[in-house]
Design a protein around this motif. Structure first.
Motif, PDB file in Angstrom:
ATOM      1  N   ASP A  45       0.936  -1.123  -0.018  1.00  0.00           N
ATOM      2  CA  ASP A  45       0.078   0.065  -0.001  1.00  0.00           C
ATOM      3  C   ASP A  45       0.943   1.332   0.134  1.00  0.00           C
ATOM      4  N   HIS A  46       2.096   1.159   0.025  1.00  0.00           N
ATOM      5  CA  HIS A  46       3.124   2.433  -0.124  1.00  0.00           C
ATOM      6  C   HIS A  46       4.459   1.813  -0.702  1.00  0.00           C
ATOM      7  N   VAL A  48       8.448   0.993  -0.909  1.00  0.00           N
ATOM      8  CA  VAL A  48       9.433   0.447   0.104  1.00  0.00           C
ATOM      9  C   VAL A  48      10.683   0.954  -0.604  1.00  0.00           C
ATOM     10  N   PHE A  51       9.779   6.670   2.019  1.00  0.00           N
ATOM     11  CA  PHE A  51      10.407   7.891   1.611  1.00  0.00           C
ATOM     12  C   PHE A  51      11.639   7.954   1.738  1.00  0.00           C
ATOM     13  N   SER A 144      18.649   6.030  -0.120  1.00  0.00           N
ATOM     14  CA  SER A 144      17.587   4.964  -0.614  1.00  0.00           C
ATOM     15  C   SER A 144      16.257   5.857  -0.996  1.00  0.00           C
ATOM     16  N   GLU A 148      12.496   2.405  -4.298  1.00  0.00           N
ATOM     17  CA  GLU A 148      13.404   1.609  -4.965  1.00  0.00           C
ATOM     18  C   GLU A 148      13.289   0.176  -4.751  1.00  0.00           C
ATOM     19  N   ASP A 149      12.788  -0.434  -3.676  1.00  0.00           N
ATOM     20  CA  ASP A 149      12.824  -1.862  -3.515  1.00  0.00           C
ATOM     21  C   ASP A 149      11.455  -2.332  -3.736  1.00  0.00           C
ATOM     22  N   VAL A 150      10.298  -1.880  -3.426  1.00  0.00           N
ATOM     23  CA  VAL A 150       9.244  -2.217  -3.851  1.00  0.00           C
ATOM     24  C   VAL A 150       8.291  -0.995  -4.313  1.00  0.00           C
ATOM     25  N   THR A 173       3.348  -4.759   7.676  1.00  0.00           N
ATOM     26  CA  THR A 173       4.049  -3.488   7.206  1.00  0.00           C
ATOM     27  C   THR A 173       3.210  -2.677   6.083  1.00  0.00           C
ATOM     28  N   PHE A 174       2.287  -3.607   5.254  1.00  0.00           N
ATOM     29  CA  PHE A 174       1.666  -2.961   4.460  1.00  0.00           C
ATOM     30  C   PHE A 174       0.125  -2.694   4.881  1.00  0.00           C
TER      31      PHE A 174
ATOM     32  N   LEU B 203       0.525   6.708   6.788  1.00  0.00           N
ATOM     33  CA  LEU B 203       2.133   6.661   6.894  1.00  0.00           C
ATOM     34  C   LEU B 203       2.515   8.094   6.996  1.00  0.00           C
ATOM     35  N   ARG B 209       5.230   1.293   9.955  1.00  0.00           N
ATOM     36  CA  ARG B 209       4.229   0.387  10.885  1.00  0.00           C
ATOM     37  C   ARG B 209       4.973  -0.506  11.736  1.00  0.00           C
ATOM     38  N   SER B 211       5.437  -3.681  12.745  1.00  0.00           N
ATOM     39  CA  SER B 211       5.400  -5.350  11.983  1.00  0.00           C
ATOM     40  C   SER B 211       6.016  -6.180  12.940  1.00  0.00           C
ATOM     41  N   LYS B 376      18.532  -6.124  -3.140  1.00  0.00           N
ATOM     42  CA  LYS B 376      17.512  -5.193  -2.641  1.00  0.00           C
ATOM     43  C   LYS B 376      16.154  -5.515  -3.039  1.00  0.00           C
ATOM     44  N   SER B 377      15.865  -5.908  -4.299  1.00  0.00           N
ATOM     45  CA  SER B 377      14.373  -5.828  -4.709  1.00  0.00           C
ATOM     46  C   SER B 377      13.746  -7.104  -4.120  1.00  0.00           C
TER      47      SER B 377
END
Lengths: 429, 429
Positions: A45-46, A48, A51, A144, A148-150, A173-174, B203, B209, B211, B376-377
């Protein structure tokens, strides 16, 4: 009254899996969802990172301030603040300013690079903290970036995934307060047989205690169902018909044991006849459990397992378990299988595919499987250790310790597709 | 305020396991006992077989009647009855008489042998069924005698055994209406950190969050505990002290996350000081989770795990999980470990023992383990797949795909002893 036409296991499974529709969707808290399967893909939902953030402990800076920095003529930046856990820097970082930043903290406005704490020298000027930077920093260095991750909207776990602690961490997390899952199927268990005693009955000659009902209840729990123990019945056609008719209305799946063979007291065929049930099959080319019967009535399945304990156990694992997993919405409903080394001789011949309860042991990365109850004295105690089915395919001769066998894993949280289950060795064709 | 003296994992585990006393005994129905551990040995309340019985379908006879039988001059016995499931033959079988008997049925009085159905010829004499026996049968032939498998009073599963469907079948067989187990320990979970948002909070920059709380809850469920999620707290010393003091009284085990490092907002050391708790250790020579702290107060343990998700996960599995299993009465409380083949390069160096979350795969009987989140991904999605910890011991250099590694299995129902856990490779010494 019913023709008994033996079919292969794969055909039997194919017939019954046609009725395996995912159960009703429900929404559970992440505190309740462990052990279910995701009914929908788990969506980010956001992004990763959420920010732009620092991957290191260091100082957030403006790269332009360091353009001419050298060892002999370092750039000197004034430290105007510090960003701790959960904090953000208020305002904008100006020219020749820097902010102390912790790993994971948001890059303050105005900054476009992070310099690691080891790379600067901290000095005091007029009692104010400053840092010396000795080489130019490029823009975007050590940041970062958001997403860039998700990327937001990415499916990070697919529908049908088993919910383990890692999935729970992702759900939290989501921001999933309500996790979409499929309801556990209400699975009724009814045992039949005049020879069966209740657990607290004193023993009588010729009689044994009902162990199948409790065993299946435990197997159904392990499969993820909501088992409902419905009691035991004597071998009486009317009582059995009545009970099955009534109970079938109350459950999603009905499992019976006993009464499926060809003896005088085996009433299940007649009951299915009276019910007007659609008998999917009543004989499978396998041992044990060849008389295992599955019938369908109004879209609900009745698994009529053998009254023989090992046939009952095996019939549940091979037929009912993948069905239950599919109703739970598992993407892959079949128990995983792999190759193992036989841990003891198995000298029976195999005129049919044979599935033998066994115990797995991992020794230095190699999997060994030993049949339960090979010798008389071990029958009872080794039952407690069974965690796999060892597969001896039709036509296989005596098997010696050290030979390779295929095993089906019963305690695994993972599961595989029907195609993979019946590929190669456990093909039952 | 507390000296931080790094100790090895084995020493840390040794210190905390001294407080692992089996929980209060309770008695559950076999319908409720799956997933617990036997608190007492499972004792055979009757011999197996429970009575002298036939191992075959055939005829129970008196061997003396066949003493002179030959092919040309067979003994002819009159069939005077039949024994079905759960029935016994009433009366005594007389001279030159036989009784049709089914597999598992009780040998009738007067008989001392069973002849298999294939070995006789059935004939009618005066409309009465008779059998012809063509060779002498020895006394005691084809009889499974009372207790030849298990004597009454034998322990068929030891105290501390995990209760799976096979154990449930044995419990039922031996008449256990009440199964002795140890109560699940009430395990409170309290997360700390001002950066933590609730699941349904929007957020904010700098915040993430919570987790860890949900993840630990799921890990505690998997370990067999009764987890109680107690909520999250900001980094405020007074509030945290108050909450920990109050909640510690309500639970058997308390697990906190965050606040154990050396930052300005890491209040756990001061809280343990105020509590007058006995800090067992506050630094372990491992990564992640080096700051994991365990303290004892009035015999109860507080596991103060790191706020870093991977350190939190690993700290729970290595320290809290064996403790919980021991409180549940498991004979062997440690997660099993074995050797696997590394499924991908792992290029980090290891100045400390390192425990990396990974995914197991069995391919043709060989176990492969691949670290989660290597690139990373993959970090987020591979978290969902983690089912082992891959061990890279201190001093190990870069590890290449295909090398041998030691893994700790997280989804196994089996468990091993502390001695075995720390033997050889995962020794943490």
């Amino acid at each position: 009254m019913f023709e008994r036409k033996s079919i292969q296991l794969q055909e039997a499974v194919t017939r019954l899996m046609k009725f395996a529709n995912p159960g009703e969707m429900e929404y559970l808290s992440p505190l309740e969802a462990t052990g279910f399967y995701l009914a929908e893909g788990l969506v980010a939902d956001h992004p990763v990172p959420p920010f732009d953030r620092s991957p290191y402990d260091g100082f957030a800076i403006r790269s332009s301030d360091t353009a001419r920095a050298t060892t002999h003529n370092p750039s000197v930046l004034k430290v105007v603040g510090e960003i701790g856990a959960g904090q953000v820097f208020s305002g904008t970082v100006g020219e020749k300013e820097a902010v102390r930043i912790m790993t994971g903290a948001a890059i303050p406005d105005g900054c476009d690079a992070v310099i690691m704490i080891e790379a600067v020298r901290e000095i005091k000027i007029d009692d104010n903290l400053h840092i010396q930077v000795r080489r130019p920093m490029k823009a975007n260095k050590n940041i970062s970036f958001t997403g860039e991750d998700v990327q937001q909207g990415t499916v990070v776990a697919e529908a049908g995934k088993y919910i383990n602690p890692g999935v729970i961490a992702l759900l939290a997390t989501f921001g999933y307060t309500q996790v979409p899952v499929r309801k556990r199927p209400a699975t009724g268990i009814l045992v039949t047989g005049s020879e069966l005693l209740d657990l607290d009955d004193p023993l009588e000659p010729g009689k044994i205690r009902n162990s199948n009902g409790y065993m299946i209840h435990s197997q159904a729990l392990r499969a993820g169902a909501e088992p409902i123990y419905l009691g035991k019945l004597s071998d009486d056609l009317e009582t059995n018909f009545e009970s099955i008719t009534t109970n079938l209305k109350k459950v999603d799946i009905l499992i019976t044991t006993g009464g499926v063979s060809v003896g005088d007291y085996d009433f299940m065929p007649e009951i299915f006849n009276r019910l007007g049930a659609n008998v999917l099959f009543n004989k499978i080319g396998m041992r044990p459990g060849s008389v295992t019967t599955v019938a369908e009535k109004n879209g609900k399945l009745i698994f009529a397992l053998s009254g023989n304990p090992s046939a009952c156990y095996v019939g549940f694992e091979l037929l009912a378990r993948p069905f239950i997993r599919a109703v739970l919405g598992a993407r892959h409903p079949f128990s995983p299988r792999t190759t193992a080394i036989l841990g003891a001789d198995f000298l029976k011949k195999n005129p049919f595919d044979r599935f033998v309860r066994g115990k797995l042991e991992l020794k230095h990365g190699t999997l060994f499987a030993t049949p339960s109850g090979l010798d008389k004295s071990g029958v009872v105690s080794s039952l407690a250790e069974a965690d796999c089915l060892i597969v001896f395919l039709k036509g296989r001769k005596e098997s010696k310790k050290g030979e390779q066998v295929e095993v089906i894993l019963l305690d695994s949280k993972e599961s595989i597709s029907m195609e993979d289950f019946f590929a190669d060795k456990v093909r039952g064709r």
